[in-house]
Scaffold this motif. Structure first.
Motif, PDB file in Angstrom:
ATOM      1  N   ILE A   1      39.221  43.032  44.490  1.00 35.79           N
ATOM      2  CA  ILE A   1      38.255  42.904  43.400  1.00 35.79           C
ATOM      3  C   ILE A   1      38.877  43.365  42.077  1.00 35.79           C
ATOM      4  CG2 ILE A   1      36.043  43.747  42.514  1.00 35.79           C
ATOM      5  CD1 ILE A   1      35.125  43.974  45.449  1.00 35.79           C
ATOM      6  N   ALA A   2      39.649  44.456  42.123  1.00 36.89           N
ATOM      7  CA  ALA A   2      40.300  44.972  40.915  1.00 36.89           C
ATOM      8  C   ALA A   2      41.287  43.957  40.350  1.00 36.89           C
ATOM      9  CB  ALA A   2      41.005  46.287  41.226  1.00 36.89           C
ATOM     10  N   PHE A   3      42.078  43.322  41.207  1.00 37.29           N
ATOM     11  CA  PHE A   3      43.022  42.303  40.768  1.00 37.29           C
ATOM     12  C   PHE A   3      42.276  41.128  40.138  1.00 37.29           C
ATOM     13  CE2 PHE A   3      46.260  44.668  42.634  1.00 37.29           C
ATOM     14  CZ  PHE A   3      47.492  44.036  42.564  1.00 37.29           C
ATOM     15  N   LEU A   4      41.191  40.733  40.781  1.00 38.06           N
ATOM     16  CA  LEU A   4      40.403  39.614  40.284  1.00 38.06           C
ATOM     17  C   LEU A   4      39.830  39.939  38.899  1.00 38.06           C
ATOM     18  CD1 LEU A   4      39.485  36.811  41.332  1.00 38.06           C
ATOM     19  CD2 LEU A   4      37.396  37.898  42.128  1.00 38.06           C
ATOM     20  N   GLY A   5      39.475  41.202  38.695  1.00 31.91           N
ATOM     21  CA  GLY A   5      38.877  41.612  37.438  1.00 31.91           C
ATOM     22  C   GLY A   5      39.815  41.536  36.251  1.00 31.91           C
TER      23      GLY A   5
ATOM     24  N   VAL B   1      24.371  42.465  44.705  1.00 29.20           N
ATOM     25  CA  VAL B   1      23.448  42.722  43.599  1.00 29.20           C
ATOM     26  C   VAL B   1      24.122  42.560  42.240  1.00 29.20           C
ATOM     27  CG1 VAL B   1      22.019  44.273  44.979  1.00 29.20           C
ATOM     28  CG2 VAL B   1      23.876  45.221  43.584  1.00 29.20           C
ATOM     29  N   GLY B   2      25.462  42.371  42.249  1.00 31.26           N
ATOM     30  CA  GLY B   2      26.175  42.156  40.997  1.00 31.26           C
ATOM     31  C   GLY B   2      26.769  43.405  40.379  1.00 31.26           C
ATOM     32  N   LEU B   3      26.672  44.547  41.073  1.00 26.18           N
ATOM     33  CA  LEU B   3      27.186  45.795  40.523  1.00 26.18           C
ATOM     34  C   LEU B   3      28.704  45.766  40.369  1.00 26.18           C
ATOM     35  CD1 LEU B   3      26.942  48.710  39.610  1.00 26.18           C
ATOM     36  CD2 LEU B   3      26.848  49.415  42.015  1.00 26.18           C
ATOM     37  N   VAL B   4      29.407  45.271  41.376  1.00 25.58           N
ATOM     38  CA  VAL B   4      30.869  45.234  41.325  1.00 25.58           C
ATOM     39  C   VAL B   4      31.342  44.374  40.160  1.00 25.58           C
ATOM     40  CG1 VAL B   4      32.948  44.475  42.530  1.00 25.58           C
ATOM     41  CG2 VAL B   4      31.141  45.661  43.792  1.00 25.58           C
ATOM     42  N   ASP B   5      30.724  43.218  39.993  1.00 27.18           N
ATOM     43  CA  ASP B   5      31.076  42.321  38.904  1.00 27.18           C
ATOM     44  C   ASP B   5      30.866  42.997  37.550  1.00 27.18           C
ATOM     45  OD1 ASP B   5      31.943  39.856  37.875  1.00 27.18           O
ATOM     46  OD2 ASP B   5      29.891  39.166  37.595  1.00 27.18           O
TER      47      ASP B   5
END
Length: 511
Positions: A151-155, A104-108
């Motif tokens: 995901i955190a690293f990617l962010g 749903v895009g919440l993490v992004d």
């Protein structure tokens, strides 16, 4: 043109050899089916071997798979070996929640909102601390931390491959360390007390409590965090190189609708947390005997509690942004999440058969008891003995995943023996925990290893094989293991207390 090739060190050559050797293995499904038959053959070869279990005094005998009992066992239990495989339900349950929030895009959106001012160099240390302390939630940590770390690293613009590896190592290699008293402390202390009573009798008042290793394990948490964080920055990520995968975080700014959706999601999350806290404070979610968190309904029911949290947040954000328009949208996203875990489900069938057979044949139990008898027969003590005991525990850890099962076997042997030599039972429990932790990250029988590999292949590196995954973990694991051993020896030589009122030596008068 310079044609000279850079010379590889011995360690690099060894790691390359390990990587190539493991990568030549068949798929996890095929490998565990093969291991099933290997264990079955060993059960036939050693069918007449038996030992005395020091924790119960009962005879443990190898059970032969190629017998009437073996035939009945496999026909009656093949289905439950699969459906009852411990990691299957946990992994699929957590995957539903995490995947919904991602789709749903919440993490992004959370990454864009929260990671802007976070130091890129500090991310591995934050992940390592969370992963190490995450054993408060037991196996849930091994499922949640690795994908979220990626995901955190990617962010923050770093390799999600390195992030997943960092999260995996943190959640497993530092499993015994924690800043707080965890369920592991209570579980192991109970087994230690049973072992004490073997020597001192059932009426003894000299027992250990859950905090008997607290000082040392709290200090170890800082040690583990620093080592894993440093190794990620200086060993793992440089070796992996730049990330060129397809999964990326959008660089577009959040729209007003997304910002409003995040605000609504935050309110829902705060309300949910308030309800959980109230449930703990009022009693329903607390330990009914002590009123605390350890041994509480909250911890035992943490998986559904976290799943509900993910679903509430994911649905709130999805509805607010228009991504979710009906219940069919939620169903389709759940279906997609499960489809992506097909390879892991197939592994669980094979892994479930193997682990169930290995347990039924009693081969792992007998190997552990024989190993303990061998070390006990060597007859030396002091620092050299401590190191040998830790190394033996490391080796057994590759065959037996359950920390409590190993301590149930080793405790009744080594606790009385070490007490007679003048050492506190909490100290030998501490040494056991050091040997039982780091190699969790590279133990090939660990089911969650294949879960993390499946996530890696699905999202970040479709070509990564088991050997490459393990080879990237090995340097950090062994650096941590040997520094942790040295840390324990220094702690012992200085004579620091390992817990409240607990030293490394047995108090005078106990014997």
């Amino acid at each position: 043109m310079d044609t000279k090739k850079e010379k590889k060190s011995f360690v690099d050559k060894w790691l390359s050899g390990v990587e190539k050797a493991i990568n030549k293995l068949p798929s996890p499904f095929t490998m565990f089916i093969a291991l099933f038959f290997i264990v079955a053959i060993f059960s036939f070869i050693f069918r007449n071997v038996s030992v005395i279990n020091p924790s119960t005094g009962e005879t443990v005998r190898v059970q032969n798979f190629f017998s009437q009992a073996g035939l009945e066992w496999i026909l009656k239990n093949m289905t439950t070996n699969f459906s009852g495989f411990a990691s299957l339900g946990l992994v699929l349950t957590m995957t539903l929640g995490i995947s919904l929030c991602e789709q749903v895009g919440l993490v992004d959106a959370v990454l864009k909102k929260s990671m802007g001012n976070v130091s890129r160099a500090m991310i591995p240390y934050i992940v390592a601390l969370i992963g190490t302390c995450g054993n408060l939630a037991s196996d849930t940590c091994s499922v949640l931390v690795p994908p979220l770390a990626a995901i955190a690293f990617l962010g923050v613009g770093r390799s999600p491959v390195a992030g997943l590896l960092c999260g995996w190592i943190s959640a497993n290699a530092g499993f015994s360390a924690n800043l707080m008293i965890a369920g592991t402390d209570s579980l192991l202390a109970g087994i230690t007390n049973t072992s004490i009573k073997i020597l001192l009798g059932e009426d003894t008042t000299f027992l250990v409590d859950s905090a008997c290793n607290w000082y040392f394990m709290a200090a170890s948490t800082i040690l583990v965090t620093i080592i894993i964080g440093w190794c990620t920055n200086h060993l793992i990520e440089p070796k992996l190189g730049a990330y060129h995968g397809e999964t990326v975080v959008s660089t577009d700014d959040l729209t007003p609708i997304q910002l409003k959706a995040l605000k609504r999601t935050g309110i829902v999350l705060l309300v949910y947390i308030a309800i959980i806290v109230a449930g703990i404070a009022a009693g329903p979610l607390a330990n009914q005997k002590t009123g605390g968190i350890v041994g509480s309904v909250f911890l035992s029911g943490l998986i559904p509690i976290i799943l509900i949290m993910f679903i509430l947040c994911g649905v709130t954000y999805g509805v607010s942004t228009g991504v979710i328009k009906s219940e069919r949208d939620v169903t389709s996203k759940f279906t997609k999440a499960m489809a992506n875990m097909g390879s892991f489900v197939a592994f669980c069938f094979a892994g479930g058969q193997f682990t169930a057979l290995f347990s039924w044949t009693k081969l792992g139990t007998i190997v552990a008891i024989k190993g303990a008898e061998l070390l006990q027969s060597i007859g030396f003590t002091g620092v050299a003995f401590f190191i040998c005991f830790i190394l033996m525990t490391m080796c057994i850890n590759f065959l037996m995943g359950s920390g409590s099962a190993k301590w149930t076997i080793l405790g009744p042997v080594f606790v009385p023996m070490m007490m007679l030599l003048g050492y506190h039972p909490a100290f030998i429990q501490m040494l056991y925990r050091i040997g039982d932790s780091p190699t969790n990250a590279i133990a090939p029988l660990g089911a969650y290893l294949y879960m993390s590999l499946a996530v890696m292949n699905e999202k970040y590196d479709k070509d990564m094989k088991l050997g490459t995954f393990i080879a990237n973990c090995i340097p950090t694991v062994f650096i941590l293991q040997f520094i942790w051993i040295g840390f324990a020896i220094v702690w012992y030589l200085i004579g620091l207390p390992i817990g409240p009122g607990v030293s490394t030596l047995l108090p005078a008068g106990v014997l």
